[in-house]
Design a protein around this motif. Structure first.
Motif, mmCIF file in Angstrom:
data_model
loop_
_atom_site.group_PDB
_atom_site.id
_atom_site.type_symbol
_atom_site.label_atom_id
_atom_site.label_comp_id
_atom_site.label_asym_id
_atom_site.label_seq_id
_atom_site.Cartn_x
_atom_site.Cartn_y
_atom_site.Cartn_z
ATOM 1 N N VAL A 297 0.827 -1.211 0.000
ATOM 2 C CA VAL A 297 0.000 0.000 0.000
ATOM 3 C C VAL A 297 0.871 1.275 0.000
ATOM 4 C CG1 VAL A 297 -0.261 0.099 2.534
ATOM 5 C CG2 VAL A 297 -2.044 1.044 1.075
ATOM 6 N N ASP A 298 0.407 2.273 -0.760
ATOM 7 C CA ASP A 298 1.149 3.535 -0.883
ATOM 8 C C ASP A 298 0.629 4.526 0.164
ATOM 9 O OD1 ASP A 298 2.593 5.702 -1.762
ATOM 10 O OD2 ASP A 298 1.109 6.229 -3.297
ATOM 11 N N CYS A 299 1.402 4.748 1.216
ATOM 12 C CA CYS A 299 0.997 5.681 2.277
ATOM 13 C C CYS A 299 2.208 5.942 3.179
ATOM 14 C CB CYS A 299 -0.146 5.098 3.100
ATOM 15 S SG CYS A 299 0.316 3.599 3.990
ATOM 16 N N ASP A 300 2.066 6.863 4.100
ATOM 17 C CA ASP A 300 3.150 7.108 5.061
ATOM 18 C C ASP A 300 2.877 6.403 6.383
ATOM 19 O OD1 ASP A 300 4.409 8.747 3.256
ATOM 20 O OD2 ASP A 300 3.347 10.542 3.950
ATOM 21 N N VAL A 301 1.583 6.233 6.689
ATOM 22 C CA VAL A 301 1.207 5.677 7.990
ATOM 23 C C VAL A 301 0.180 4.558 7.778
ATOM 24 C CG1 VAL A 301 0.085 6.207 10.217
ATOM 25 C CG2 VAL A 301 1.553 7.923 9.123
ATOM 26 N N ILE A 302 0.386 3.451 8.474
ATOM 27 C CA ILE A 302 -0.639 2.398 8.503
ATOM 28 C C ILE A 302 -1.207 2.372 9.921
ATOM 29 C CG2 ILE A 302 -1.080 -0.094 8.425
ATOM 30 C CD1 ILE A 302 1.120 -0.367 6.330
ATOM 31 N N VAL A 303 -2.521 2.519 10.038
ATOM 32 C CA VAL A 303 -3.158 2.319 11.343
ATOM 33 C C VAL A 303 -3.700 0.901 11.308
ATOM 34 C CG1 VAL A 303 -4.902 3.104 12.980
ATOM 35 C CG2 VAL A 303 -3.792 4.752 11.459
ATOM 36 N N PHE A 304 -3.137 0.043 12.158
ATOM 37 C CA PHE A 304 -3.514 -1.369 12.093
ATOM 38 C C PHE A 304 -4.547 -1.689 13.159
ATOM 39 C CE2 PHE A 304 -1.891 -4.971 9.608
ATOM 40 C CZ PHE A 304 -2.914 -5.833 9.941
ATOM 41 N N CYS A 305 -5.767 -1.927 12.712
ATOM 42 C CA CYS A 305 -6.838 -2.289 13.645
ATOM 43 C C CYS A 305 -6.898 -3.810 13.685
ATOM 44 C CB CYS A 305 -8.165 -1.692 13.188
ATOM 45 S SG CYS A 305 -8.061 0.093 12.995
ATOM 46 N N GLY A 306 -6.228 -4.351 14.677
ATOM 47 C CA GLY A 306 -6.120 -5.803 14.796
ATOM 48 C C GLY A 306 -5.380 -6.091 16.079
ATOM 49 N N VAL A 307 -4.545 -7.128 16.064
ATOM 50 C CA VAL A 307 -3.736 -7.421 17.257
ATOM 51 C C VAL A 307 -2.252 -7.239 16.919
ATOM 52 C CG1 VAL A 307 -5.395 -8.879 18.477
ATOM 53 C CG2 VAL A 307 -3.912 -9.895 16.750
ATOM 54 N N ASN A 308 -1.411 -7.275 17.963
ATOM 55 C CA ASN A 308 -0.041 -6.785 17.785
ATOM 56 C C ASN A 308 0.782 -7.540 16.740
ATOM 57 O OD1 ASN A 308 0.216 -8.994 19.417
ATOM 58 N ND2 ASN A 308 1.235 -7.939 21.106
ATOM 59 N N PHE A 309 0.598 -8.878 16.627
ATOM 60 C CA PHE A 309 1.445 -9.570 15.652
ATOM 61 C C PHE A 309 1.141 -9.101 14.230
ATOM 62 C CE2 PHE A 309 -2.180 -12.572 15.529
ATOM 63 C CZ PHE A 309 -2.310 -12.806 14.169
ATOM 64 N N MET A 310 -0.083 -8.659 13.998
ATOM 65 C CA MET A 310 -0.459 -8.199 12.659
ATOM 66 C C MET A 310 0.216 -6.853 12.345
ATOM 67 S SD MET A 310 -4.483 -9.184 12.671
ATOM 68 C CE MET A 310 -4.967 -10.899 12.664
ATOM 69 N N ALA A 311 0.184 -5.942 13.333
ATOM 70 C CA ALA A 311 0.825 -4.636 13.147
ATOM 71 C C ALA A 311 2.336 -4.821 13.021
ATOM 72 C CB ALA A 311 0.484 -3.733 14.319
ATOM 73 N N GLU A 312 2.862 -5.754 13.806
ATOM 74 C CA GLU A 312 4.299 -6.026 13.755
ATOM 75 C C GLU A 312 4.685 -6.535 12.355
ATOM 76 O OE1 GLU A 312 6.506 -7.487 17.671
ATOM 77 O OE2 GLU A 312 5.937 -9.157 16.392
ATOM 78 N N SER A 313 3.868 -7.433 11.809
ATOM 79 C CA SER A 313 4.159 -7.946 10.457
ATOM 80 C C SER A 313 4.140 -6.811 9.439
ATOM 81 C CB SER A 313 3.142 -9.008 10.030
ATOM 82 O OG SER A 313 3.269 -10.147 10.843
ATOM 83 N N ALA A 314 3.182 -5.895 9.587
ATOM 84 C CA ALA A 314 3.095 -4.760 8.659
ATOM 85 C C ALA A 314 4.370 -3.927 8.747
ATOM 86 C CB ALA A 314 1.868 -3.904 8.990
ATOM 87 N N SER A 315 4.863 -3.718 9.951
ATOM 88 C CA SER A 315 6.065 -2.913 10.147
ATOM 89 C C SER A 315 7.303 -3.649 9.612
ATOM 90 C CB SER A 315 6.199 -2.611 11.636
ATOM 91 O OG SER A 315 7.373 -1.922 11.880
ATOM 92 N N ILE A 316 7.334 -4.957 9.777
ATOM 93 C CA ILE A 316 8.457 -5.754 9.260
ATOM 94 C C ILE A 316 8.506 -5.652 7.732
ATOM 95 C CG2 ILE A 316 9.230 -8.157 8.932
ATOM 96 C CD1 ILE A 316 8.086 -8.684 11.815
ATOM 97 N N LEU A 317 7.328 -5.707 7.128
ATOM 98 C CA LEU A 317 7.258 -5.700 5.665
ATOM 99 C C LEU A 317 7.457 -4.304 5.083
ATOM 100 C CD1 LEU A 317 4.250 -8.168 5.309
ATOM 101 C CD2 LEU A 317 6.568 -8.561 4.417
ATOM 102 N N SER A 318 7.067 -3.275 5.812
ATOM 103 C CA SER A 318 7.138 -1.898 5.310
ATOM 104 C C SER A 318 7.830 -0.991 6.320
ATOM 105 C CB SER A 318 5.716 -1.365 5.070
ATOM 106 O OG SER A 318 5.161 -1.939 3.946
#
Ligand code: 13P
Ligand code: SF4
Length: 327
Positions: free
Chosen positions: A52-73
């Motif tokens: 996804v093209d953006c500067d910020v991802i707000v992850f509405c889920g649980v921590n491992f999901m947000a962590e994966s997003a941060s690992i990937l981006s």
């Protein structure tokens, strides 16, 4: 209602200002799903986070999901609106150190023969099986992913296992997902004894009762349910797999064996069809922590940003990337 409208307006303004995208898991509260830019299962959300093209991802889920997003981006700021939104299953396996014993919600202790005894760490299991590839469910912490060969989700676990060389794999941490995958592959699976307390509480008797009460319904179940339940289901799949199946099937009535947050999309996308929860108490308290007010505060104050140490991130990304390469 006026207050909710005001909160949503402010979220939308801040989203523009921050060049933010809201990703939400299928189990999130209805109103959170409603304002999200994208709602999906773990695999879809990982793919989205990576592209996804953006500067910020707000992850509405649980921590491992947000962590994966941060690992990937890593170039994006990933916010987890509720910092205590954990997945208890992800905490059931550690790389090393403290050994713990886990009891299932209902006292269910029957385990497939291949499951390891309670209390091992990932390093123990790897030492006992040198050279075997480690398949790690995304419901794990970043350091566990970093020690793994490849990740999987409930949507692709069988394909991931089949993609690996050799006839044996280690599969962590969900004993139910492993037991189900073992019925779909010829490979021997060395599993773990972790479980999801929301899905593991469902029994075969629950499934039989649902069949009696709704004899014409299609029974769908998530692979985090026990094998005794999955054996009674018509369709075993991820959360988004259930959405696809309900949409394409000619059936008009379904029993849904997963967290009840999925009911919102199932009903919204299939207005002519009827959906019953397999158990009304299939509620993940951690998934319900995120509210509109949490999203607003996260965007307004730019908190709580995920941070993964770079050496862990790089190794965890390899395992996630290998998974995402599998079509
Ligand atoms: P899905 O990947 O099927 O959405 O499942 C995620 C999860 O946490 C199930 O409990
Ligand atoms: Fe974890 Fe289960 Fe909640 Fe999914 S439903 S986030 S596996 S506790």
């Amino acid at each position: 209602m006026e207050e909710q409208k005001r909160i949503i307006e402010e979220i939308l303004k801040l989203k523009d200002l921050r060049r933010a995208v809201l990703l939400a898991h299928n189990y999130q509260r209805d109103e959170v799903q409603e304002i999200a830019d994208f709602v999906g299962d773990s695999l879809e959300l990982s793919r989205k986070a990576a592209g996804v093209d953006c500067d910020v991802i707000v992850f509405c889920g649980v921590n491992f999901m947000a962590e994966s997003a941060s690992i990937l981006s890593p170039e994006k700021t990933v916010l987890l609106p509720e910092p205590d939104a954990n997945c208890p299953m992800a905490d059931m396996i550690r790389v090393e150190g403290e050994r713990k014993v886990w009891k299932s919600f209902s006292g269910y202790e029957q385990q497939p023969a291949f499951v390891f005894p309670h209390g091992y760490t990932l390093r123990d299991i790897k030492a006992e099986h040198p050279g075997l590839p480690v398949v790690t469910y995304v419901n794990t912490t970043a350091d566990v992913k970093a020690e793994s060969d490849i990740c999987c989700t409930s949507a692709n676990v069988v394909k991931v296992i089949e993609s690996l060389p050799g006839s044996e794999v280690i599969c962590i941490p969900d004993r139910n997902l492993s037991a189900w995958a073992a019925t779909k592959t010829d490979k021997k699976i060395i599993s773990w004894d972790g479980f999801c307390h929301v899905h593991d509480r469902v029994t075969a008797e629950d499934a039989r009762r649902a069949r009696r009460e709704h004899p014409d319904a299609v029974l769908m179940a998530h692979p985090e349910c026990r094998l005794e339940v999955l054996e009674l289901a018509d369709h075993v799949t991820s959360t988004s797999g259930m959405l696809r199946h309900a949409g394409s099937s000619d059936a008009v009535e379904f029993v849904v064996g997963t967290e009840i947050g999925l009911m919102y999309r199932l009903r919204k996308e299939n207005p002519g069809k009827v959906f019953h929860p397999l158990r009304k108490d299939m509620i993940c308290p951690n998934m319900k922590k995120t509210r509109l007010t949490s999203v607003l505060t996260a965007l307004r104050e730019m908190k709580h940003a995920i941070s993964v140490p770079e050496d862990v991130r790089v190794r965890a990304k390899k395992a996630l990337d290998r998974m995402l390469e599998i079509k």
